[in-house]
Design a protein around this motif. Structure first.
Motif, PDB file in Angstrom:
ATOM      1  N   GLU A  27      12.034  11.337  13.843  1.00  0.00           N
ATOM      2  CA  GLU A  27      12.838  11.590  12.722  1.00  0.00           C
ATOM      3  C   GLU A  27      14.024  11.139  12.376  1.00  0.00           C
ATOM      4  N   SER A  28      14.136  11.235  11.229  1.00  0.00           N
ATOM      5  CA  SER A  28      14.662  10.383  10.041  1.00  0.00           C
ATOM      6  C   SER A  28      16.193  10.702  10.334  1.00  0.00           C
ATOM      7  N   PRO A  29      17.003  10.080  10.439  1.00  0.00           N
ATOM      8  CA  PRO A  29      18.483  10.640  10.194  1.00  0.00           C
ATOM      9  C   PRO A  29      19.413  11.795   8.828  1.00  0.00           C
ATOM     10  N   VAL A  30      20.311  12.748   9.652  1.00  0.00           N
ATOM     11  CA  VAL A  30      21.008  13.050   8.304  1.00  0.00           C
ATOM     12  C   VAL A  30      20.983  11.917   6.728  1.00  0.00           C
ATOM     13  N   ARG A  31      21.284  12.019   5.963  1.00  0.00           N
ATOM     14  CA  ARG A  31      21.949  11.522   5.213  1.00  0.00           C
ATOM     15  C   ARG A  31      22.724  11.448   4.244  1.00  0.00           C
ATOM     16  N   PHE A  32      23.985  11.556   3.612  1.00  0.00           N
ATOM     17  CA  PHE A  32      24.451  12.468   2.643  1.00  0.00           C
ATOM     18  C   PHE A  32      24.887  11.662   1.435  1.00  0.00           C
ATOM     19  N   GLY A  33      24.454  12.016   0.169  1.00  0.00           N
ATOM     20  CA  GLY A  33      24.710  12.238  -1.275  1.00  0.00           C
ATOM     21  C   GLY A  33      26.311  11.612  -1.918  1.00  0.00           C
TER      22      GLY A  33
END
Length: 986
Positions: free
Chosen positions: A109-115
């Protein structure tokens, strides 16, 4: 010519023709033929079936300077002919393990990334809006007055803005992995200062957790006191509430970045409502109870509160400055969580600068509005209202509004007003609804504490992973899909608790100010030094960075440290000195380098075979144009005449004098050898010392090769072979009129560097009998000017990037454009692709240039490079190699081996036919170059790597063919297959 041209700025595609593609055996495999996406990603160059064209995947390694796994090594390229007849599948199977297969196994599961908004702007704003906004700003305004308070805010913001610009430059100088600010500093300043400041910066972030938690606890205890509720006493109640609060925040942090971000958004919404409530409250009528507490609205209070009114032990400008400064230190939140951002290079500049702008505006507005509406001293007693019009004996501005606070003012016992409230009461009394301000205090303090609680462990984890200091590696372990530093969270938690027990905001503020100023100062000085030393790896795409602003930020930070608390500043620098000294003493095995070292990043450090330097000034000027004040340059001279050995010292002194007069930043070395090849081989091994060691050999083109002896040709070509076998990069410079100016020099021609046959003097040169100013001929000869010493205007530098060499082909023209004479030149990049994949290939190359942070004017896709050359040009090539053909098929009774033993440099018929297609492509590429780049400032062409058994004469003919017929300098260039350009911060 079929090609596809695009301006990288406009990105408007347009075909300039349709190229015919040859399907010869040497051709790169077509996607339609293979039906294999893996082969599309591994499209080969025109030069070899295993040599690759430039591709993004070659540079997307996990570490800076990591050799791309999918790019063949020089050793592989130098192998014999056997690889040429491999099928596509065989070539894939011969890749190193793991390169010819897509990753196997279940995808994680890909990690959480933010804008930039949720990942940087809002968290930065919430970190900046800490306890100082609600608990200390109005009190600072009472002490310093409105004018000096605004000056304090603006001075603080100039420091943080300068630091934000430096951080933005670093963030756009390549992809930054986790570790954020520490990673940036350590990879810029090196491990000595980087690790030292990383440790202190982590500690400062942990202290900020304590500062904001204590602010929250103070407001809670004030509320408890207003309801006559207590647990022990006021101070101990603050400690208890603080410990409970930081424990709850730890639980949110351990839940992961997704929960932390949701909490920040909730706090942000509460704070916005609180701000709206405050500003509305300043303009509505105020009750008698609020007036008794000093709140009168917009009257001439503003004039009274413009000037300072210093009180108590902290009653000075710099004391108030040190108390306020922690309020603006939250600018690095986005930089501290770079590993959790989708695009750090875009998010950090936008989010950080926008956060600074809005928070600065809010601080100024709160200072001005509170100073314009609230008097400094008030009793809070409604009985102090005056019933008559007489103001006799009344002291203070409140007398004009019918209130007499004289008694508490003179006895200094006033409990209300700007000067006497250390909590949120001033803003609460001034607002429309009291408890919304309390909610705002909770949101600001908790969000800041939570932000620092998240960033401090991530910085410390990256420091621990580098394994520089002993006994801290246990905190490097991460958990979960986001590699969360749970152990570092616990360490930060206990440090925060230790300072929460102090329970004194001003004391913690002064300590934090010192640590943050030290961190900001080093960030700025690292950027300044990288810029001032022209580090090749310093290529930030952020347009608003200025090295002098960075220097200003660094100087101001150091000055403010001593103005705030001189003894704390000395202790901080002492701690850094101890940590610095430890690393110097232990010498950890790391290879980051630093901006202090001239050879920090992979840069061309050149050994230039000039012979006597004044015989080939163009070579000196060309290399000096991109190495001066940036990297190493050594002029090499191979002596092969026994009678010249006695003149060794005189020749050396004369050459060094000439180099100094020409202001060439170069060493000069002579070496006596039997052959040129032998001398160069020794220089390749022995030149330089430590990190000041050459990695690139620069040769002049042997333009008289057809008339030279076979031994001389073999010597020259085998020098090239030795260069590649030594894993050196290689540049070969060819000038239209040749390089050698020995006819104008007092030096006897060095037989190791044969003069060009047709050397024409430049138009600006005078006859020997004349002189420009009546100066001697020797002086005039020393001033021979080359094209590399003249301004090039707005010409173009054309780069024919045919084969992926690690980026040197693109790095050299970029370094040239940083020089004043070449600054206006535009770089055009020519690449090879078939007609089916033009759009995809063009977009990939444009994206690659952006990731390299190199400004390229045009990207031109050549679609007809495999077309058959014109007959007249091919005939010219055949004529040039005819004297070097063995014609073994025409000689009966003589074996090829016997012919080769007699003439080893010559070309057998079998070899010539096997390499005919390669020869045709060199001729065709020259046709394309002459058509597009006849009058450019400089042409750079990827140098083909010769197979180990390629005939010397044929390879020499290829080099001649690629570079002939141009009126500008041409550089054949090849890196050593290791990345000198990366996506990552260097």
């Amino acid at each position: 010519m079929g090609q596809f041209k695009s301006k990288t700025e406009g990105l408007a595609p347009g075909s300039l023709g349709q190229g015919q593609v040859s399907n010869g055996e040497e051709g790169p495999p077509r996607a339609s033929e293979q039906g294999d996406s893996k082969m599309e990603l591994r499209k080969t160059s025109l030069y070899s079936t295993i040599d690759m064209v430039p591709q993004m995947e070659h540079y997307a390694g996990t570490l800076p300077c990591e050799q791309a796994k999918s790019r063949p090594s020089l050793e592989a390229l130098r192998k014999t002919f056997e690889v040429r007849n491999m099928t596509s599948d065989e070539r894939i199977s011969n890749m190193p393990d793991g390169e010819n297969e897509e990753s196997q196994g279940p995808s994680e599961e890909s990690p959480v990334r933010f804008g930039w908004i949720y990942g940087v702007k809002i968290p930065c704003m919430m970190n900046i809006w800490g306890v100082t906004l609600f608990l200390q700003l109005t009190w600072i305004t009472s002490q310093a007055g409105i004018v000096l308070t605004v000056i304090i805010i603006l001075m603080s913001v100039t420091v943080t803005t300068a630091t934000a610009l430096s951080i933005s430059a670093i963030a756009t100088n390549g992809r930054v992995v986790s570790g954020g600010t520490y990673f940036m500093i350590s990879r810029s300043l090196g491990p000595e200062l980087g690790a030292s400041i990383g440790l202190i910066f982590s500690f400062a972030n942990a202290l900020s957790v304590a500062l904001n938690t204590v602010g929250f606890a103070q407001v809670v205890c004030d509320l408890m006191q207003s309801f006559n509720v207590h647990m022990v006493d006021y101070t101990n109640d603050m400690r208890i509430v603080g410990v409970i609060t930081v424990t709850a925040l730890l639980g949110i942090s351990l839940a992961g970045m997704e929960w932390e971000t949701k909490a920040q958004i909730l706090f942000f919404l509460v704070l916005m409502v609180s701000f709206a409530n405050y500003f509305v409250g300043t303009i509505i009528p105020h009750s008698v109870e609020k007036q008794g507490r000093g709140v009168f609205g917009y009257r001439d209070i503003f004039i009274e509160n413009l000037t300072p009114n210093w009180r108590g032990p902290t009653g000075s400008f710099f004391a108030q400055f040190s108390i306020f400064f922690p309020a603006v230190t939250g600018i690095l939140y986005g930089a501290n969580i770079t590993g959790d951002l989708k695009d750090p290079s875009s998010a950090i500049p936008k989010g950080t600068l926008m956060a600074i702008f809005w928070t600065t505006l809010s601080y100024i507005m709160v200072a001005v509005t509170s100073g314009a509406c609230v008097v400094r001293d008030a009793s809070g007693n409604t009985s102090d209202i005056m019933t008559g019009n007489s103001t006799d004996g009344c002291v203070g501005l409140a007398c004009k509004y019918g209130w007499n606070f004289t008694q508490c003012t003179e006895s200094q016992s006033c409990q209300y007003g700007l000067a006497n409230n250390y909590s949120q009461q001033v803003m609460a009394e001034l607002s429309g609804f009291y408890y919304l301000i309390t909610a705002g205090v909770f949101a600001a303090s908790l969000s800041s504490a939570l932000g620092y609680l998240v960033s401090a462990p991530k910085i410390f984890q990256c420091l621990c992973k580098d394994n520089i200091y002993p006994y801290i590696g246990v905190f490097a372990k991460g958990y979960g899909k986001n590699d969360e530093p749970l152990r570092a969270y616990l360490l930060t938690y206990f440090i925060a608790i230790a300072f929460i027990l102090i329970a004194e905001l001003n004391t913690i503020s002064a300590i934090i100010s010192n640590f943050f100023l030290c961190s900001f100062g080093l960030i700025n000085i690292s950027c300044f030094h990288a810029a001032i030393t022209n580090s090749p790896g310093w290529r930030p795409s952020f347009p608003y960075y200025n090295k002098w602003i960075a220097l200003y930020g660094a100087v101001v930070c150091v000055v403010l440290m001593f103005f705030f608390t001189w003894w704390t500043a000395l202790i901080t620098f002492g701690v850094i000195a101890v940590l610095f000294g430890y690393i110097i003493y232990k010498k950890p095995k790391i290879n980051w380098g630093s901006s202090v070292q001239a050879t920090k990043t992979p840069s061309p450090q050149c050994l230039v075979m000039t012979g006597p330097p004044n015989q080939r000034p163009a070579l000196v000027d060309f290399v000096g144009a991109f190495t001066k004040n940036a990297s190493l340059m050594i002029c090499g001279d191979i002596m092969m005449e026994p009678d010249r050995q006695t003149q060794h010292q005189d020749a050396t002194d004369q050459s060094v004098k000439w180099l100094n007069k020409r202001k060439a930043c170069s060493f000069y070395t002579q070496f006596t050898a039997n052959t040129l090849r032998e001398g160069v081989r020794y220089l390749l091994q022995a030149s330089g010392l430590g990190k000041l060691k050459p990695n690139t050999l620069v040769l002049g083109f042997k333009s008289n090769w057809r008339e030279s002896s076979p031994e001389s040709i073999g010597d020259y070509i085998h020098t090239i072979y030795d260069t590649f076998d030594s894993k050196f990069c290689l540049c070969i410079l060819r000038m239209m009129d040749g390089l050698d100016v020995s006819d104008e020099s007092d030096f006897k021609v060095n037989q190791g560097f044969e003069p060009d046959e047709s050397v024409e003097c430049d138009d600006h040169q005078l006859p020997e009998s004349e002189s420009a100013d009546g100066i001697s001929d020797n002086s005039h000869r020393d001033q021979i000017k080359t094209v590399f010493q003249t301004a090039q205007g707005k010409k173009t530098i054309d780069v024919y990037w045919i084969a992926d060499d690690g980026g040197l082909t693109l790095l050299v023209p970029y370094l040239l454009t940083r020089r004043k004479r070449w600054h206006s030149c535009k770089i055009r990049v020519f690449i090879v692709e078939n007609e089916q994949d033009i759009e995809e290939r063009r977009n990939e190359m444009i994206n690659l240039m952006k990731r390299f942070r190199i400004k390229v004017n045009d990207v031109i896709v050549m679609t007809d490079s495999e077309k058959s050359p014109q007959t007249k040009n091919m005939d010219r090539f055949l004529d040039s190699v005819a004297p070097f053909r063995l014609h073994d098929e025409q000689q009966e009774g003589v074996s090829v081996q016997e012919l080769r033993q007699k003439d080893p440099w010559k070309i057998s018929d079998k070899e010539f036919e096997a390499l005919r297609l390669k020869s045709e492509r060199k001729v065709r590429l020259n046709e394309i170059i002459r058509k597009n780049s006849q009058h450019t400032a400089l042409v750079l062409v990827s140098l083909p790597v010769p197979h180990s058994d390629c005939p010397s004469a044929l390879y020499m003919a290829w080099l001649d063919t690629l570079t002939c017929g141009l009126h500008c300098p041409v550089v054949l260039i090849r890196g050593n297959q290791e990345n000198v350009l990366t996506f990552y911060l260097q």
